[in-house]
Design a protein around this motif. Structure first.
Motif, PDB file in Angstrom:
ATOM      1  N   GLU A 151     -42.986  -2.146  26.054  1.00  0.00           N
ATOM      2  CA  GLU A 151     -43.703  -1.065  26.734  1.00  0.00           C
ATOM      3  C   GLU A 151     -45.214  -1.338  26.707  1.00  0.00           C
ATOM      4  O   GLU A 151     -45.769  -1.756  25.681  1.00  0.00           O
ATOM      5  CB  GLU A 151     -43.432   0.271  26.043  1.00  0.00           C
ATOM      6  N   GLY A 152     -45.860  -1.090  27.812  1.00  0.00           N
ATOM      7  CA  GLY A 152     -47.306  -1.226  27.876  1.00  0.00           C
ATOM      8  C   GLY A 152     -48.008  -0.024  27.256  1.00  0.00           C
ATOM      9  O   GLY A 152     -47.447   1.070  27.199  1.00  0.00           O
ATOM     10  N   VAL A 153     -49.224  -0.250  26.781  1.00  0.00           N
ATOM     11  CA  VAL A 153     -50.022   0.836  26.204  1.00  0.00           C
ATOM     12  C   VAL A 153     -51.361   0.906  26.940  1.00  0.00           C
ATOM     13  O   VAL A 153     -51.895  -0.103  27.406  1.00  0.00           O
ATOM     14  CB  VAL A 153     -50.272   0.631  24.694  1.00  0.00           C
ATOM     15  N   ILE A 154     -51.889   2.123  27.036  1.00  0.00           N
ATOM     16  CA  ILE A 154     -53.199   2.324  27.664  1.00  0.00           C
ATOM     17  C   ILE A 154     -54.304   1.961  26.672  1.00  0.00           C
ATOM     18  O   ILE A 154     -54.292   2.411  25.519  1.00  0.00           O
ATOM     19  CB  ILE A 154     -53.355   3.781  28.118  1.00  0.00           C
ATOM     20  N   ALA A 201     -53.563 -12.906  23.491  1.00  0.00           N
ATOM     21  CA  ALA A 201     -52.125 -13.196  23.555  1.00  0.00           C
ATOM     22  C   ALA A 201     -51.878 -14.458  24.379  1.00  0.00           C
ATOM     23  O   ALA A 201     -51.042 -15.294  24.034  1.00  0.00           O
ATOM     24  CB  ALA A 201     -51.393 -12.001  24.176  1.00  0.00           C
ATOM     25  N   ARG A 202     -52.627 -14.576  25.461  1.00  0.00           N
ATOM     26  CA  ARG A 202     -52.490 -15.755  26.334  1.00  0.00           C
ATOM     27  C   ARG A 202     -52.794 -17.026  25.560  1.00  0.00           C
ATOM     28  O   ARG A 202     -52.049 -18.007  25.627  1.00  0.00           O
ATOM     29  CB  ARG A 202     -53.456 -15.586  27.508  1.00  0.00           C
ATOM     30  N   ALA A 241     -52.716 -17.464  22.392  1.00  0.00           N
ATOM     31  CA  ALA A 241     -51.777 -17.660  21.277  1.00  0.00           C
ATOM     32  C   ALA A 241     -50.395 -18.080  21.760  1.00  0.00           C
ATOM     33  O   ALA A 241     -49.497 -18.326  20.946  1.00  0.00           O
ATOM     34  CB  ALA A 241     -51.675 -16.372  20.458  1.00  0.00           C
ATOM     35  N   GLY A 242     -50.185 -18.148  23.067  1.00  0.00           N
ATOM     36  CA  GLY A 242     -48.881 -18.554  23.601  1.00  0.00           C
ATOM     37  C   GLY A 242     -47.873 -17.425  23.683  1.00  0.00           C
ATOM     38  O   GLY A 242     -46.671 -17.671  23.833  1.00  0.00           O
ATOM     39  N   LYS A 243     -48.351 -16.158  23.615  1.00  0.00           N
ATOM     40  CA  LYS A 243     -47.423 -15.014  23.695  1.00  0.00           C
ATOM     41  C   LYS A 243     -47.294 -14.545  25.138  1.00  0.00           C
ATOM     42  O   LYS A 243     -48.259 -14.586  25.894  1.00  0.00           O
ATOM     43  CB  LYS A 243     -47.948 -13.853  22.836  1.00  0.00           C
ATOM     44  N   LYS A 244     -46.117 -14.042  25.489  1.00  0.00           N
ATOM     45  CA  LYS A 244     -45.978 -13.436  26.811  1.00  0.00           C
ATOM     46  C   LYS A 244     -46.741 -12.123  26.827  1.00  0.00           C
ATOM     47  O   LYS A 244     -46.735 -11.357  25.866  1.00  0.00           O
ATOM     48  CB  LYS A 244     -44.508 -13.168  27.126  1.00  0.00           C
ATOM     49  N   ALA A 245     -47.391 -11.861  27.960  1.00  0.00           N
ATOM     50  CA  ALA A 245     -48.179 -10.628  28.059  1.00  0.00           C
ATOM     51  C   ALA A 245     -48.349 -10.278  29.528  1.00  0.00           C
ATOM     52  O   ALA A 245     -48.270 -11.131  30.410  1.00  0.00           O
ATOM     53  CB  ALA A 245     -49.547 -10.804  27.396  1.00  0.00           C
ATOM     54  N   VAL A 300     -47.689  -6.816  25.250  1.00  0.00           N
ATOM     55  CA  VAL A 300     -47.720  -8.129  24.594  1.00  0.00           C
ATOM     56  C   VAL A 300     -46.467  -8.313  23.752  1.00  0.00           C
ATOM     57  O   VAL A 300     -46.081  -7.423  22.993  1.00  0.00           O
ATOM     58  CB  VAL A 300     -48.975  -8.267  23.692  1.00  0.00           C
ATOM     59  N   GLU A 301     -45.833  -9.465  23.895  1.00  0.00           N
ATOM     60  CA  GLU A 301     -44.703  -9.812  23.029  1.00  0.00           C
ATOM     61  C   GLU A 301     -45.260 -10.341  21.709  1.00  0.00           C
ATOM     62  O   GLU A 301     -46.241 -11.096  21.713  1.00  0.00           O
ATOM     63  CB  GLU A 301     -43.831 -10.880  23.701  1.00  0.00           C
TER      64      GLU A 301
END
Length: 695
Positions: A137-140, A153-154, A156-160, A625-626
């Motif tokens: 779920e996304g957060v504001i 996140a990008r 660090a290699g995380k999906k976002a 962010v995953e």
């Protein structure tokens, strides 16, 4: 050789020098010719060879990823995108779910940024990212913080994924670290209201961000945020969209019409209509517009939706004032018509605008005064000041219209200044009708100009074409205390202009005010109540600690007072999300208060509302962010901005002033090659004459 003989008899030393010089020059000339010929042939070979190489680099074309923008730029590899839309209409509210699926068909790790439009009043409050069965779920967050979280996140290699607002009707969705062969689904949910005017409901879903004319005053970063790469026709189905709509109007309907897209209609239950696109998926290149009309006698007079949220009452009220029994008294009018003839208006849009303008001129009354103003890079008016609508002047106006051609830029400000600066005679009702597609990037500057110089005039906007800028149309009409209309096809000119003429010729309801007779304070949006024209409802968003009370609405039309008492505690329908619509309207009012607040005050006020109601705004974004990194450190990211289609009916040459880009330097190379060959020919042709002059 005659020349050599004559020279040999006079100066032997000079003869030796001349022979050596001539031999040297002949070798030099030969070398120059061969060089020119070789360079020309080489460049021509490069034209075809390089073009062919660029058309299929590393086999990327096979995956359908390599695209070229209209200005010839090579678009970086990007994921493919499919969009699916579900809309559920209940009364005057629409709940919308937009699912965007990013697919990476390559063997590389990818990311993509997609700019897309939504209706201006969309209250976006939820985003969900799904990879396989995993959902995040996304957060504001405050906009800068959300961008920082996404960037970290990008790296660090995380999906976002990140969803940001660029304009009230333009958003950007970014998805990163999409694995080879993987799909990432991002779902956005929001509510919006359905328009009602002239006894007809209308749902408009925009599908493409049209190219905007960017004046010099706009920064490069801001221009880039509303200017996705555009590709011409022939690139195939780009960002295809599928849509299903369920309409429960709460009243019997006489007809349901999709204006520009074929739809399959089903009625599975009484009073409920189901629609889906007949072609399954369509090119995202023009607005989807659906209209439905209640049966005669079932037209709504009042609609009320309520919600209790975090200890506060919220309500959305639609109230239809009575129609005026008579047309406007014989009050002389002064009408100024402004027509956009910039490049984006070429083709069907210009034909629609000219037809509408001819119709307007032909309906002028002898006592009216009028003027025409056309603009692209420069503004041109028919008269220096409005003139009487005599037969001669009307003929001059029709000739002026016939000569209009669409090309050049969209400098709206001088045209608006010209119209607003021309002073009306005191006893005349002054109305300005603005026909345009609104494809500009400096909307706020134009709104400020309208607010500052409108005076007693009224501004009516007519949106032209397949993908008009609804944000500009709606807000310009709001600031101009007028109304807005749309013409999306030549066949609609007569009916749409007839509705507009009826509004122009009937008195508006003015001086509308509210008298709250319940407990506590009543917080109302819009704060400044608008004038209402024939067939238009009063739409209010309300907030209070206890809305179980009576609200008296008072107005004046055609010199007569009118009032209506509404009991907010009776007959209402409970509906989740009403608070978000109130908050969205409040944000819009705050952003419009440029004359009374500073930028910092507006930012703080909007942040408070947006964070409290968890809404996207100019200063807040949604980010998801995953937790677990998935991209190996030795793998780099590829991708960038996803291209969009040119709106239907637009002309590449008229808008961009050039032929469609070829993605290569081929035209330049071809010119260079031809130029060098020509230089070699000139050198060869004139070489003997030059040599002779030496001797």
């Amino acid at each position: 050789m005659g020349v050599s003989t004559e020279t040999d008899l006079k100066t032997p030393l000079k003869v030796q020098f001349s022979r050596a010089f001539i031999v040297d020059m002949l070798f030099t000339l030969l070398a120059a010719v061969m060089t020119g010929l070789s360079a020309g042939v080489l460049l021509i070979l490069l034209v075809f060879g390089w073009s062919s190489a660029q058309a299929d680099p590393a086999g990327e074309t096979a995956a359908g990823l390599q695209l070229i923008s209209l200005d010839g730029r090579q678009i970086e590899m990007a994921p493919l995108l499919n969009t699916r839309v579900e809309i559920d209409v209940a009364g005057m509210l629409a709940w919308v779910k937009v699912e965007q699926v990013f697919t990476n068909p390559s063997q590389l790790w990818m990311e993509g940024n997609y700019q897309f439009p939504l209706a201006e009043g969309s209250a976006v409050e939820r985003m969900r990212m799904q990879i396989g069965k995993r959902r995040i779920e996304g957060v504001i967050e405050e906009k800068a913080a959300a961008k920082r979280i996404f960037r970290q996140a990008r790296e660090a290699g995380k999906k976002a994924s990140l969803l940001s607002q660029q304009r009230p009707n333009i958003f950007t969705l970014s998805a990163t670290n999409i694995a080879p062969g993987e799909q990432v689904r991002v779902t956005i949910e929001f509510q919006q209201t359905v328009d009602y005017s002239g006894e007809e409901f209308e749902l408009r879903f925009p599908m493409v961000v049209a190219p905007r004319y960017i004046p010099k005053q706009l920064s490069l970063d801001e221009a880039a945020s509303i200017s996705p790469p555009v590709i011409a026709e022939g690139a195939g189905l780009i960002n295809p969209l599928a849509m299903e709509v369920r309409i429960d109007a709460g009243m019997p309907l006489s007809q349901v019409v999709s204006r520009y897209h074929r739809m399959v209609e089903e009625r599975k239950e009484p009073g409920v209509v189901h629609l889906r696109l007949a072609d399954g998926e369509v090119q995202a290149d023009r607005d989807i517009v659906i209209n439905w009309r209640p049966e005669i006698g079932a037209e709504p007079q009042l609609a009320l939706f309520r919600e209790q949220w975090q200890g506060q009452d919220y309500a959305l009220l639609m109230l239809m004032p009575p129609a005026s029994a008579t047309a406007a008294e014989v009050l002389s009018r002064e009408l100024v018509f402004i027509i956009d003839r910039s490049g984006s208006m070429s083709g069907p849009s210009m034909a629609q605008a000219k037809a509408a303008l001819r119709l307007a001129v032909s309906r002028l009354q002898p006592d009216d005064r009028f003027n025409l103003i056309a603009f692209n890079n420069r503004s041109q008016s028919l008269f220096s000041n409005p003139q009487s609508a005599t037969a001669t002047n009307q003929q001059r106006a029709l000739g002026f219209i016939d000569r209009l051609r669409a090309d050049g830029g969209t400098e709206m400000r001088p045209a608006l200044e010209l119209a607003l600066n021309q002073q009306a005679q005191v006893e005349r009702l002054r109305q300005i009708v603005f026909l345009t597609d609104g494809s500009v990037g400096n909307e706020q500057q134009l709104f400020t100009l309208i607010q500052d110089k409108l005076g007693d005039s009224r501004l009516f906007t007519v949106g032209i074409g397949s993908a008009p800028n609804s944000h500009f149309m709606q807000r310009a009409a709001d600031f101009g205390r007028g109304s807005f209309s749309y013409i999306g096809d030549l066949s609609e000119v007569s009916s749409a202009m007839q509705v507009l003429f009826t509004k122009l010729e009937h008195p508006s309801m003015r001086d509308i005010r509210l008298d709250w007779q319940g407990r506590g304070e009543l917080d109302v949006e819009p704060g400044r109540l608008p004038d209402l024209y024939l067939g238009e409802p009063l739409l209010l968003a309300l907030k209070g600690s206890d809305l179980d009370g009576e609200l008296q609405v008072v107005g004046e039309r055609d010199g007569a007072a009118w009032s209506r008492l509404v009991d907010l505690g009776r007959g209402e329908t409970q509906r989740a999300g009403v608070h978000a619509l109130w908050a969205r309207e409040r944000i819009r009012s705050i952003m419009a208060s440029t004359g009374t607040t500073t930028p910092q005050q507006r930012r703080q006020a909007v942040l408070k509302i947006a964070l409290e109601h968890q809404l996207i705004s100019p200063f807040t974004s949604l980010v998801a962010v995953e937790k677990t990194p998935v991209r190996p450190q030795n793998e780099s990211l590829h991708g960038g901005d996803l291209p969009v289609s040119l709106p239907a009916g637009w002309s590449v040459q008229a808008v961009f002033g050039q032929l469609p880009g070829t993605a290569t330097w081929a035209p330049l190379n071809l010119l260079l090659g031809i130029g060098l060959l020509g230089l070699a020919w000139i050198t060869l042709r004139f070489a003997p004459r030059v040599t002779g002059r030496w001797v």
